[in-house]
Enzyme design. Structure first.
Site, PDB file in Angstrom:
ATOM      1  N   HIS A   1       0.844  -1.192   0.000  1.00 37.01           N
ATOM      2  CA  HIS A   1       0.000   0.000   0.000  1.00 37.01           C
ATOM      3  C   HIS A   1       0.886   1.250   0.000  1.00 37.01           C
ATOM      4  O   HIS A   1       1.259   1.748   1.065  1.00 37.01           O
ATOM      5  CB  HIS A   1      -0.908   0.015   1.236  1.00 37.01           C
ATOM      6  CG  HIS A   1      -1.815  -1.168   1.321  1.00 37.01           C
ATOM      7  ND1 HIS A   1      -1.371  -2.419   1.709  1.00 37.01           N
ATOM      8  CD2 HIS A   1      -3.146  -1.301   1.073  1.00 37.01           C
ATOM      9  CE1 HIS A   1      -2.390  -3.261   1.705  1.00 37.01           C
ATOM     10  NE2 HIS A   1      -3.480  -2.611   1.322  1.00 37.01           N
TER      11      HIS A   1
ATOM     12  N   HIS B   1      -3.908   3.039  -3.449  1.00 39.02           N
ATOM     13  CA  HIS B   1      -4.140   2.534  -2.093  1.00 39.02           C
ATOM     14  C   HIS B   1      -3.444   1.203  -1.847  1.00 39.02           C
ATOM     15  O   HIS B   1      -2.647   1.087  -0.913  1.00 39.02           O
ATOM     16  CB  HIS B   1      -5.636   2.375  -1.814  1.00 39.02           C
ATOM     17  CG  HIS B   1      -5.908   1.650  -0.522  1.00 39.02           C
ATOM     18  ND1 HIS B   1      -5.856   2.276   0.699  1.00 39.02           N
ATOM     19  CD2 HIS B   1      -6.203   0.342  -0.273  1.00 39.02           C
ATOM     20  CE1 HIS B   1      -6.097   1.387   1.645  1.00 39.02           C
ATOM     21  NE2 HIS B   1      -6.325   0.209   1.087  1.00 39.02           N
TER      22      HIS B   1
ATOM     23  N   GLU C   1     -17.753  -3.346  24.909  1.00 41.32           N
ATOM     24  CA  GLU C   1     -16.947  -4.562  25.099  1.00 41.32           C
ATOM     25  C   GLU C   1     -15.703  -4.572  24.219  1.00 41.32           C
ATOM     26  O   GLU C   1     -14.608  -4.937  24.671  1.00 41.32           O
ATOM     27  CB  GLU C   1     -17.800  -5.806  24.815  1.00 41.32           C
ATOM     28  CG  GLU C   1     -18.943  -6.030  25.782  1.00 41.32           C
ATOM     29  CD  GLU C   1     -20.223  -5.313  25.386  1.00 41.32           C
ATOM     30  OE1 GLU C   1     -21.243  -5.494  26.077  1.00 41.32           O
ATOM     31  OE2 GLU C   1     -20.198  -4.567  24.368  1.00 41.32           O
TER      32      GLU C   1
END
Length: 670
Positions: A40, A271, A418
């Site tokens: 990338h 990307h 959580e």
């Protein structure tokens, strides 16, 4: 910003600008990705200016002492841009990151993995790659810094946690949990750089989001600035402002992905794929970088190495302060992370006391009682819960709650987050100085799963207190009753899953979790009361071998009954029933931790399991049990989801009873 280098190919050239330094990152990133034909390049090229200003002017670290406790933490949350971090490590002089490592990017055995991996290379503070994990883990690091400073003073603990995060990190749900918690706790040493390039893999981010990210951060109580991410003076001014803020900071950096690649910059094409030879050559021309692949002029390297020199000086000054500090012994003990022997001596006395009393309590209550002993004997533990404190029973007498502005407490109210809790605990463990534990219901390990996996992948001592572990929780019904969760957790490498049968095993499992420094532990605990089953006290921790014979036969075994947790008492009752009604000798094996039992030698495993037919009983899915019961064994447990009713009725409804276990044993024997 003009990216043209101020240097000529002549190594005798004098001037090195931050533009030159940033271009070194760009060149190394595109060269490494091109050579690997994988990676990338866009993010490293787009964030090179931000990284250069941060490291060149501000960051405090010493590559010669990468584990210096008072270093700044740098977290590349957008881990796919790993070449940014590897280029930085080479340039500032980490001894384990020579240029050959960059040339071996993404290859087997290299330190330069596709995403930064904790433990693979010095200076990588956490594994990133799963988007959102880095920023969420960084919250725990920033929290640990404030807690450690509250205990030992700013002379010893005074550093920042810097994060580079991308659009993807901020879209992941866990980022909201982390951002909210950090803002609520006013973690002012946390500074996040958002690579605001408006590009995702599929194309522009407008395909999938219209979120006003700065407004979201402001709503969570953050200091927010918006800047041009290619203007070095604006970057520096923003960092200076953020460092003086009394809140966590977001610096939204408007950047161009793949900056410097003349035909592809600003496009999703930069990307996650190499630029291609032609575009790499064009980028070299565009930024004025005439040197061959992987070659950085000496004067640019020298400019980067000034970062290390500044860090070494700061580290040596810190060592002088440490040597003179009245907190030195306590601080060094906290950083070492060794739980004092007094904790384990107290736990041994605790086990002896409750064997004598035959204490009958839920294992979640037994955990609370054991924690009272542990927390009373050490300051290392930091507890918490995802808004279930008085259900998980994770707070003990004398623990002060941690609040914004007063970080001396040792109990964190993580809220209904959580996943954020688990990631923050990873950050606390990685930072050093504490042993974090946190609770929720076992069923909600689903929400925390991504961070639990990283606890295991990184080998961190994080302790998960997971209560309400089966249909035994009763009336809350199938949404809250775990069935498949034990199988999922046991399938996770390098994770110890403990399901104790009574108060004695619970104390033993806590001891093992505290002593195990190279992996996380999950304590799986009951809501319902369970009898004390251990016949006599022994200083040996019998749970340490994963499984043991709790009830041996008077003669040759006819059958072996294996169980965990709340079902061990069912196995014992079944064995007694078989003996009383049919004269059948049934041994009972308690197996609190599959992973530890698997690690025993074959002779021990054979002595425990025996050669007689085997029946396993666990109020959970069968998956995995055939390994221990064999292809001709029987299993009593769950084959579907639970129901809403009192626990005793549910055990009868799902036929998890002594009668069912005894019946299965008789079928195997007959």
């Amino acid at each position: 910003m003009n990216l043209q280098s101020s240097l000529k190919p002549n190594p005798a050239a004098e001037t090195v600008s931050e533009r030159d330094m940033a271009n070194a990152i760009r060149a190394l990133a595109m060269d490494a990705v091109q050579k690997a034909n994988s990676g990338h390049p866009g993010m490293p090229m787009g964030m090179a200016d931000v990284a250069t200003v941060l490291f060149h002017r501000f960051i405090k670290l010493d590559p010669a002492k990468p584990d210096w406790p008072d270093r700044d933490r740098f977290v590349l949350s957008a881990g796919h841009g790993s070449m940014l971090q590897y280029a930085l490590h080479y340039l500032i002089g980490y001894p384990d990151m020579p240029i050959e490592q960059l040339q071996n990017f993404r290859q087997l055995g290299s330190r330069t993995a596709g995403h930064p991996e904790y433990g693979h290379a010095q200076g990588i503070e956490t594994t990133t790659g799963p988007l959102g994990q880095g920023i969420s883990t960084a919250v725990g690091m920033a929290l640990a810094e404030r807690m450690l400073a509250a205990r030992h003073g700013a002379d010893l603990v005074d550093h920042y946690t810097y994060v580079i995060a991308g659009d993807g990190c901020l879209q992941e749900g866990v980022s909201h949990e982390a951002i909210d918690l950090a803002g609520h706790l006013k973690l002012d040493r946390l500074i996040v750089f958002w690579d605001n390039n408006s590009i995702s893999i599929d194309g522009p981010t407008s395909l999938s989001t219209s979120m006003d990210q700065p407004a979201r951060f402001r709503a969570a109580g953050w200091d927010v600035q918006e800047i041009d991410g290619h203007d070095v003076d604006a970057i520096a001014a923003a960092i200076n402002h953020a460092r003086s803020s009394d809140r966590p900071s977001l610096i939204a950096c408007r950047t161009i992905i793949g900056k410097g690649a003349p035909h592809l910059q600003g496009s999703e094409k930069t990307h996650g794929a190499p630029l291609g030879e032609a575009e790499v050559a064009a980028a070299r021309e565009n930024i004025g970088w005439p040197w061959p692949p992987f070659e950085v002029p000496d004067q640019i390297v020298a400019a980067w190495r000034e970062v290390a020199g500044r860090g070494e000086a700061a580290r040596r000054e810190w060592e002088v302060r440490l040597a003179a500090s009245a907190h030195r012994d306590a601080f060094e003990a906290a950083i070492a992370g060794d739980v004092p022997p007094a904790v384990f001596e107290a736990l041994d006395s605790f086990r002896k006391e409750h064997i004598e009393k035959a204490t009958k309590v839920a294992t979640r209550k037994a955990s609370e009682m054991a924690l009272g002993v542990i927390n009373g004997a050490t300051d290392l533990t930091v507890g918490g819960s995802a808004d279930l404190t008085h259900s998980n029973l994770t707070i003990t007498k004398g623990m002060n709650r941690l609040v914004a502005g007063d970080y001396s407490g040792s109990y964190v109210h993580y809220g209904i987050r959580e996943h954020g809790m688990a990631a923050a605990m990873n950050g606390i463990a990685l930072h050093g100085g504490f042993v974090p534990y946190g609770g929720t219901f076992l069923c909600f390990t689903d929400y925390a799963r991504g961070a639990i996996r990283l606890s295991a992948l990184m080998g961190q001592r994080v302790i998960y207190v997971m209560t309400h572990d089966s249909i035994g929780l009763g009336e809350d019904g199938p949404t809250h009753q775990p069935v498949e969760h034990l199988a999922m957790l046991r399938a996770t490498p390098h994770l110890n899953v403990f399901r104790p049968a009574d108060i004695i095993e619970t104390a033993e499992c806590w001891e093992l979790a505290l002593k195990t420094m190279d992996r996380p532990s999950v304590l799986v605990l009951s809501r319902q009361n369970l009898p004390m089953l251990r016949p006599a006290h022994s200083s040996e921790n019998r749970s340490a071998r994963g499984a043991y014979v709790l009830r041996e036969t008077g003669g040759p075994r006819a059958v072996t009954l294996i169980a965990t947790g709340s079902e061990v008492e069912i196995a014992v009752a079944a064995a007694e029933k078989l003996k009383a009604e049919r004269g059948i000798e049934a041994a009972v094996v308690s197996m609190p931790c599959w992973e530890l039992f698997e690690a025993q030698d074959a002779a021990y495993r054979k002595s425990v399991l025996g050669t007689a037919p085997r029946v396993a009983v666990e109020a959970a899915a069968r998956l995995g049990w055939d390994r221990w019961i064999g292809e001709n064994g029987a299993f009593i447990g769950m084959s579907g989801f639970g129901a809403s009713a009192p626990a005793a009725e549910l055990y009868r409804h799902f036929n998890i009873t002594p009668e069912a276990v005894a019946g299965a044993a008789l079928e195997l024997i007959d």
